[in-house]
Design an enzyme around this catalytic site. Structure first.
Site, PDB file in Angstrom:
ATOM      1  N   LYS A  52      37.770  34.715  25.900  1.00  0.00           N
ATOM      2  CA  LYS A  52      36.838  34.434  27.009  1.00  0.00           C
ATOM      3  C   LYS A  52      35.529  35.190  26.788  1.00  0.00           C
ATOM      4  O   LYS A  52      34.437  34.640  26.981  1.00  0.00           O
ATOM      5  CB  LYS A  52      37.481  34.807  28.351  1.00  0.00           C
ATOM      6  CG  LYS A  52      38.600  33.856  28.735  1.00  0.00           C
ATOM      7  CD  LYS A  52      39.464  34.335  29.900  1.00  0.00           C
ATOM      8  CE  LYS A  52      40.685  33.436  30.035  1.00  0.00           C
ATOM      9  NZ  LYS A  52      41.599  33.802  31.109  1.00  0.00           N
ATOM     10  N   GLN A  96      42.623  38.727  34.889  1.00  0.00           N
ATOM     11  CA  GLN A  96      43.591  38.115  33.979  1.00  0.00           C
ATOM     12  C   GLN A  96      45.009  38.288  34.515  1.00  0.00           C
ATOM     13  O   GLN A  96      45.409  39.387  34.903  1.00  0.00           O
ATOM     14  CB  GLN A  96      43.444  38.730  32.571  1.00  0.00           C
ATOM     15  CG  GLN A  96      44.294  38.077  31.502  1.00  0.00           C
ATOM     16  CD  GLN A  96      43.896  36.626  31.204  1.00  0.00           C
ATOM     17  OE1 GLN A  96      42.760  36.223  31.419  1.00  0.00           O
ATOM     18  NE2 GLN A  96      44.833  35.845  30.715  1.00  0.00           N
ATOM     19  N   ASP A 119      38.135  30.941  38.333  1.00  0.00           N
ATOM     20  CA  ASP A 119      39.452  30.441  37.908  1.00  0.00           C
ATOM     21  C   ASP A 119      39.935  29.313  38.818  1.00  0.00           C
ATOM     22  O   ASP A 119      40.861  28.578  38.454  1.00  0.00           O
ATOM     23  CB  ASP A 119      40.490  31.579  37.988  1.00  0.00           C
ATOM     24  CG  ASP A 119      40.824  32.174  36.638  1.00  0.00           C
ATOM     25  OD1 ASP A 119      40.788  31.436  35.636  1.00  0.00           O
ATOM     26  OD2 ASP A 119      41.119  33.381  36.591  1.00  0.00           O
TER      27      ASP A 119
HETATM   28  N1  GUN Z   1      46.668  33.935  32.486  1.00  0.00           N
HETATM   29  C1  GUN Z   1      47.008  32.806  31.803  1.00  0.00           C
HETATM   30  N2  GUN Z   1      46.098  31.825  32.022  1.00  0.00           N
HETATM   31  C2  GUN Z   1      45.171  32.335  32.864  1.00  0.00           C
HETATM   32  C3  GUN Z   1      43.991  31.811  33.441  1.00  0.00           C
HETATM   33  O1  GUN Z   1      43.600  30.648  33.249  1.00  0.00           O
HETATM   34  N3  GUN Z   1      43.301  32.671  34.244  1.00  0.00           N
HETATM   35  C4  GUN Z   1      43.700  33.935  34.489  1.00  0.00           C
HETATM   36  N4  GUN Z   1      42.957  34.688  35.311  1.00  0.00           N
HETATM   37  N5  GUN Z   1      44.802  34.448  33.971  1.00  0.00           N
HETATM   38  C5  GUN Z   1      45.528  33.661  33.159  1.00  0.00           C
END
Ligand code: GUN
Length: 280
Positions: A52, A96, A119
């Site tokens: 990211k 996350q 998200d």
């Molecule tokens: N953990 C696995 N996929 C995601 C996601 O798309 N966003 C977040 N914040 N955590 C994750």
């Protein structure tokens, strides 16, 4: 021969479009900032977070990284999010998941301001999607619709079967396909005669978390198959929820793993960040 839906290439196209948009914003003294919070050092999470951050760098989004120790308390995390919620420079906040067991994920998701919920996990974002209002859409489902559109795969009036009912993929996926005027069926672990239902699908979206579960017996000739899974097979090779080699000669189009849905999730996160900065 099936069309292999190239999520890597498509995500790069989207990131290039966003890069141009961010450059234009920068020219008028506006920038885009995403805060990425990781609690603990789960190795898989570290890989996702780094990807990211790399995407942010490519596009020109500023990423502020908070790498907090495993012992961080829920109150400390809530306090940090509350601070970021009111910082005008911050356009997006991403925590996350998964979080350490002593932290209530729902509480944390609800603490993030819906205006910065890139998200799309906040109940307000989910609710808005359900009733057709504007708001942030969960990135994996948004990426799947974007892939279908960019490959000119019609959605309206099609039979769409989703296997999996998670809050992050299955449920928002159903809402999004409804918004696109598909006829939607959601299957899950208690569904009876799964193959009978999945065989009806013009578009089959699989997010169940079981390696190579969907074989050709589950799929109609000429269907479009979207694979959200990510696993390692017996030879340590990456694979999805779908048995790609078994299906590839039977379907019209299919996403590979890796290089299908995965890269699109990050591209949609980046798009949500840019949108958040533009709307502000
Ligand atoms: N953990 C696995 N996929 C995601 C996601 O798309 N966003 C977040 N914040 N955590 C994750």
């Amino acid at each position: 021969m099936a069309t292999i839906i190239d999520g890597k290439k498509t995500s790069t196209e989207i990131k290039d479009e966003l890069r141009e948009q961010v450059a234009k914003l920068n020219k008028i003294n506006s920038d885009v900032t995403l805060c990425v919070i990781q609690v603990g050092a789960d190795p898989a999470s570290t890989i996702y977070v780094n990807n990211k951050k790399k995407a942010c760098e490519y596009i020109g989004i500023k990423s502020l990284s908070y790498e907090l120790p495993e012992e961080t308390t829920q109150d400390q995390l809530v306090e940090l999010i509350n601070e970021l919620n009111v910082q005008p420079k911050v356009n997006g906040i991403l925590v996350q998941l998964p979080l350490p067991k002593h932290i209530d994920e729902d509480k944390i998701i609800q603490t993030i301001s819906p205006d910065k919920d890139v998200d799309g996990f906040h109940p307000q974002s989910v609710g808005r999607l359900s009733i057709g209002q504007k708001g942030f859409v969960s990135c994996t489902p948004a990426g799947i619709v974007e892939l279908l559109k960019r490959y000119n795969i019609p959605i309206e009036g099609k039979e769409c079967v989703i296997v999996g009912r998670s809050n992050i993929v299955g449920k928002p996926m159903a809402m999004l396909m409804l918004r696109e005027n598909a006829t939607v069926t959601v299957c899950h672990s208690r569904t009876k005669n799964l193959a009978e239902i999945t065989k009806r699908a013009d578009i089959l979206i699989v997010a169940i978390g079981k390696a190579k579960f969907i074989s050709k017996e589950y799929v109609k000739e000429g269907a479009v198959v979207i694979d959200v899974g990510m696993h390692r097979d017996e030879n340590n090779k990456l694979c999805g929820d779908v048995d790609f080699d078994d299906l590839v000669d039977k379907v019209k189009a299919i996403t590979p793993v890796p290089g299908g849905v995965g890269p699109m999730t990050i591209a949609m996160l980046m798009r949500n960040c840019v949108e958040s900065a533009v709307i502000k």
